[in-house]
Design a protein around this motif. Structure first.
Motif, PDB file in Angstrom:
ATOM      1  N   LEU A 103       0.815  -1.218   0.000  1.00 29.87           N
ATOM      2  CA  LEU A 103       0.000   0.000   0.000  1.00 29.87           C
ATOM      3  C   LEU A 103       0.849   1.270   0.000  1.00 29.87           C
ATOM      4  CD1 LEU A 103      -2.862  -0.982   2.487  1.00 29.87           C
ATOM      5  CD2 LEU A 103      -2.929  -0.910  -0.013  1.00 29.87           C
ATOM      6  N   ALA A 104       2.124   1.146   0.365  1.00 27.94           N
ATOM      7  CA  ALA A 104       2.992   2.321   0.382  1.00 27.94           C
ATOM      8  C   ALA A 104       3.189   2.889  -1.022  1.00 27.94           C
ATOM      9  CB  ALA A 104       4.342   1.963   0.996  1.00 27.94           C
ATOM     10  N   ASN A 139      -2.368   4.716  -9.861  1.00 27.95           N
ATOM     11  CA  ASN A 139      -2.309   4.217  -8.479  1.00 27.95           C
ATOM     12  C   ASN A 139      -3.607   3.533  -8.070  1.00 27.95           C
ATOM     13  OD1 ASN A 139       0.352   5.140  -7.161  1.00 27.95           O
ATOM     14  ND2 ASN A 139      -0.327   6.992  -8.199  1.00 27.95           N
ATOM     15  N   LEU A 140      -4.737   4.033  -8.554  1.00 28.87           N
ATOM     16  CA  LEU A 140      -6.017   3.424  -8.221  1.00 28.87           C
ATOM     17  C   LEU A 140      -6.166   2.050  -8.876  1.00 28.87           C
ATOM     18  CD1 LEU A 140      -8.766   3.651  -6.833  1.00 28.87           C
ATOM     19  CD2 LEU A 140      -9.628   4.817  -8.876  1.00 28.87           C
ATOM     20  N   ILE A 141      -5.853   1.953 -10.158  1.00 30.84           N
ATOM     21  CA  ILE A 141      -5.955   0.670 -10.852  1.00 30.84           C
ATOM     22  C   ILE A 141      -4.989  -0.343 -10.249  1.00 30.84           C
ATOM     23  CG2 ILE A 141      -5.709  -0.485 -13.080  1.00 30.84           C
ATOM     24  CD1 ILE A 141      -6.530   2.112 -14.428  1.00 30.84           C
ATOM     25  N   ASN A 142      -3.851   0.152  -9.753  1.00 28.05           N
ATOM     26  CA  ASN A 142      -2.883  -0.750  -9.135  1.00 28.05           C
ATOM     27  C   ASN A 142      -3.432  -1.387  -7.867  1.00 28.05           C
ATOM     28  OD1 ASN A 142      -0.222  -1.919  -8.951  1.00 28.05           O
ATOM     29  ND2 ASN A 142       0.542  -0.062  -9.921  1.00 28.05           N
ATOM     30  N   LEU A 143      -4.500  -0.850  -7.319  1.00 28.56           N
ATOM     31  CA  LEU A 143      -5.122  -1.417  -6.129  1.00 28.56           C
ATOM     32  C   LEU A 143      -6.130  -2.507  -6.465  1.00 28.56           C
ATOM     33  CD1 LEU A 143      -5.637   1.835  -4.019  1.00 28.56           C
ATOM     34  CD2 LEU A 143      -4.069  -0.056  -3.516  1.00 28.56           C
ATOM     35  N   ALA A 144      -6.315  -2.804  -7.744  1.00 29.65           N
ATOM     36  CA  ALA A 144      -7.207  -3.909  -8.114  1.00 29.65           C
ATOM     37  C   ALA A 144      -6.664  -5.213  -7.530  1.00 29.65           C
ATOM     38  CB  ALA A 144      -7.322  -4.016  -9.634  1.00 29.65           C
ATOM     39  N   PRO A 145      -7.501  -6.031  -6.902  1.00 28.19           N
ATOM     40  CA  PRO A 145      -7.033  -7.270  -6.278  1.00 28.19           C
ATOM     41  C   PRO A 145      -6.773  -8.375  -7.299  1.00 28.19           C
ATOM     42  CG  PRO A 145      -9.396  -7.059  -5.972  1.00 28.19           C
ATOM     43  CD  PRO A 145      -8.943  -5.788  -6.653  1.00 28.19           C
ATOM     44  N   ALA A 146      -5.863  -8.101  -8.235  1.00 29.60           N
ATOM     45  CA  ALA A 146      -5.500  -9.076  -9.274  1.00 29.60           C
ATOM     46  C   ALA A 146      -3.990  -9.241  -9.257  1.00 29.60           C
ATOM     47  CB  ALA A 146      -5.967  -8.583 -10.643  1.00 29.60           C
ATOM     48  N   LYS A 153      -1.759  -8.026  -3.098  1.00 34.04           N
ATOM     49  CA  LYS A 153      -0.832  -8.229  -1.988  1.00 34.04           C
ATOM     50  C   LYS A 153      -1.377  -7.629  -0.689  1.00 34.04           C
ATOM     51  CE  LYS A 153       2.853  -7.904  -5.386  1.00 34.04           C
ATOM     52  NZ  LYS A 153       3.954  -7.072  -5.909  1.00 34.04           N
ATOM     53  N   ALA A 154      -2.289  -6.651  -0.820  1.00 36.36           N
ATOM     54  CA  ALA A 154      -2.878  -6.050   0.372  1.00 36.36           C
ATOM     55  C   ALA A 154      -4.072  -6.845   0.891  1.00 36.36           C
ATOM     56  CB  ALA A 154      -3.305  -4.612   0.069  1.00 36.36           C
ATOM     57  N   LEU A 155      -4.920  -7.333  -0.025  1.00 33.73           N
ATOM     58  CA  LEU A 155      -6.121  -8.060   0.378  1.00 33.73           C
ATOM     59  C   LEU A 155      -5.929  -9.573   0.392  1.00 33.73           C
ATOM     60  CD1 LEU A 155      -8.954  -6.081  -1.455  1.00 33.73           C
ATOM     61  CD2 LEU A 155      -8.155  -5.849   0.899  1.00 33.73           C
ATOM     62  N   GLY A 156      -4.933 -10.076  -0.335  1.00 32.65           N
ATOM     63  CA  GLY A 156      -4.706 -11.519  -0.384  1.00 32.65           C
ATOM     64  C   GLY A 156      -4.518 -12.151   0.979  1.00 32.65           C
ATOM     65  N   THR A 206       3.818 -22.785  -4.058  1.00 33.27           N
ATOM     66  CA  THR A 206       3.459 -22.135  -2.801  1.00 33.27           C
ATOM     67  C   THR A 206       2.705 -20.855  -3.107  1.00 33.27           C
ATOM     68  OG1 THR A 206       5.423 -23.033  -1.765  1.00 33.27           O
ATOM     69  CG2 THR A 206       4.337 -21.221  -0.643  1.00 33.27           C
ATOM     70  N   TRP A 207       1.499 -20.759  -2.591  1.00 33.00           N
ATOM     71  CA  TRP A 207       0.679 -19.580  -2.884  1.00 33.00           C
ATOM     72  C   TRP A 207       0.964 -18.438  -1.926  1.00 33.00           C
ATOM     73  CZ3 TRP A 207      -1.994 -17.927  -6.802  1.00 33.00           C
ATOM     74  CH2 TRP A 207      -2.931 -16.906  -6.625  1.00 33.00           C
ATOM     75  N   ARG A 208       1.071 -18.752  -0.633  1.00 35.73           N
ATOM     76  CA  ARG A 208       1.324 -17.718   0.361  1.00 35.73           C
ATOM     77  C   ARG A 208       2.817 -17.446   0.501  1.00 35.73           C
ATOM     78  NH1 ARG A 208      -1.259 -14.670   0.227  1.00 35.73           N
ATOM     79  NH2 ARG A 208      -0.353 -13.714   2.050  1.00 35.73           N
ATOM     80  N   PRO A 209       3.215 -16.201   0.723  1.00 42.02           N
ATOM     81  CA  PRO A 209       4.626 -15.899   0.967  1.00 42.02           C
ATOM     82  C   PRO A 209       5.036 -16.325   2.372  1.00 42.02           C
ATOM     83  CG  PRO A 209       3.301 -13.918   1.198  1.00 42.02           C
ATOM     84  CD  PRO A 209       2.367 -15.000   0.714  1.00 42.02           C
TER      85      PRO A 209
END
Length: 264
Positions: A103-104, A139-146, A153-156, A206-209
Motif C-alpha cells: 500500500l505504500a 495508483n487506483l488501478i494498481n489497487l485492483a485485487p489481481a 498483496k494487500a487483500l490476499g 506455494t501460494w502464500r509468501p
C-alpha cells in the motif's frame, strides 16, 4: 589416557551477495526509452512525464517501506517499454509488513500529482490536470485485487485468513476478469502483463509468501488502509478532472490502463 577428541569443524555458509542494483547508465537509457515510447503513443510530453514521474514516485514508496521494515536495501529497476519494479533484498518478516509495503506504493505515489496541480495553476493548461488524473488513475488501478498488482498483496493475506482457497479463487477470478477487460478494450500491455502473472501464479507451488500470518486485528487494519488508500486515489483523480469536464475521465482511465503494465 584417551586423547582428547578433535572438535568438529564448523563451516559457516556464506551469505548471498547483495544485489548491486541496475547500472545507472542503463537505468537512464531505459527511462528515456520508456518516456519516448509513451510520448510517441500519446502525443503529449506532459502525459509522458506524468507517467514516468508517477511510476518512479510509486516505486520509491515501496522502496521506502521496504527499507523501513528491514527488507532493504531496496532498489528500483526500470524495464524498457514496460516500466519499473521495486526489489527488496529480504522477504518481509510478516504478512502485515507485506501489506504495508504494497500500500505504500499507491499512497506515496499520489504525491507525484502535486507538481502537475502546480503546473495547472501556473499555466492554466488542462494537460497538467490530465497528467495529475493519470497519476491518480495508475495508483487506483494498481489497487485492483489481481495478481501481481498491489491490491492482491494487500487483500490476499486477509482472504487467506478465511481460507487459502478463498484467496486463490478470488485472486484468479479477479485477475481473469481484468485480463478479459484488457483484451476486449484494447489495453494490450495491461492484459498481457497480468496474463503472464496469472500463469506464473498458477505454476507456483506455494501460494502464500513466507512470514507470520495476519492477526485478526491486522486484517481489519489492512482492509481499512486499503479503503483509505483507494479513496485518496479516487479523490485526487476527481479533483484533477472536475475542471476538465466529463469527457476527461475516460481519457485518464484509458491512458492509465494502457500503461499500467508498467507498475509493480
Amino acid at each position: 589416557m584417551k586423547p582428547a577428541a578433535a572438535e568438529p569443524v564448523r563451516v559457516q555458509a556464506a551469505e548471498a551477495p547483495l544485489d548491486k542494483g541496475q547500472n545507472p547508465v542503463w537505468a537512464v537509457i531505459s527511462t528515456a526509452l520508456l518516456g519516448g515510447f509513451i510520448w510517441w503513443i500519446t502525443g503529449s510530453w506532459v502525459i509522458a512525464v506524468a507517467l514516468i514521474w508517477g511510476l518512479l514516485v510509486h516505486e520509491f514508496g515501496h522502496v521506502l517501506a521496504m527499507n523501513r521494515l528491514g527488507m532493504g536495501p531496496a532498489r528500483i529497476y526500470i524495464i524498457p517499454f514496460l516500466g519499473g519494479v521495486a526489489k527488496s533484498q529480504r522477504l518481509p518478516q510478516s504478512e502485515w509488513h507485506g501489506v504495508l509495503v504494497s500500500l505504500a506504493g499507491p499512497a506515496f505515489g499520489l504525491l507525484a500529482a502535486i507538481p502537475f496541480f502546480a503546473g495547472f495553476i501556473a499555466t492554466g493548461h488542462g494537460a497538467w490536470l490530465l497528467g495529475a488524473a493519470v497519476i491518480a488513475a495508475v495508483n487506483l488501478i494498481n489497487l485492483a485485487p489481481a495478481p501481481p498488482l498491489d491490491g492482491s498483496k494487500a487483500l490476499g493475506p486477509v482472504l487467506a485468513g478465511i481460507h487459502p482457497m478463498v484467496e486463490r479463487v478470488a485472486m484468479m477470478a479477479m485477475g481473469g476478469l481484468v485480463v478479459w477487460w484488457g483484451f476486449t478494450t484494447g489495453r494490450w500491455i495491461l492484459a498481457a502483463f497480468l496474463a503472464i502473472a496469472l500463469i506464473g501464479h498458477l505454476k507456483r507451488g506455494t501460494w502464500r509468501p513466507d512470514g507470520r500470518p495476519l492477526t485478526r486485528r491486522e486484517s481489519v487494519f489492512s482492509v481499512g488502509l486499503f479503503v483509505v488508500t483507494a479513496a485518496a486515489c479516487a479523490g485526487v483523480g476527481v479533483a484533477a478532472l472536475m475542471p476538465l469536464g466529463n469527457g476527461s475521465l475516460p481519457a485518464a482511465l484509458d491512458i492509465a490502463g494502457r500503461y499500467l503494465g508498467m507498475g509493480g
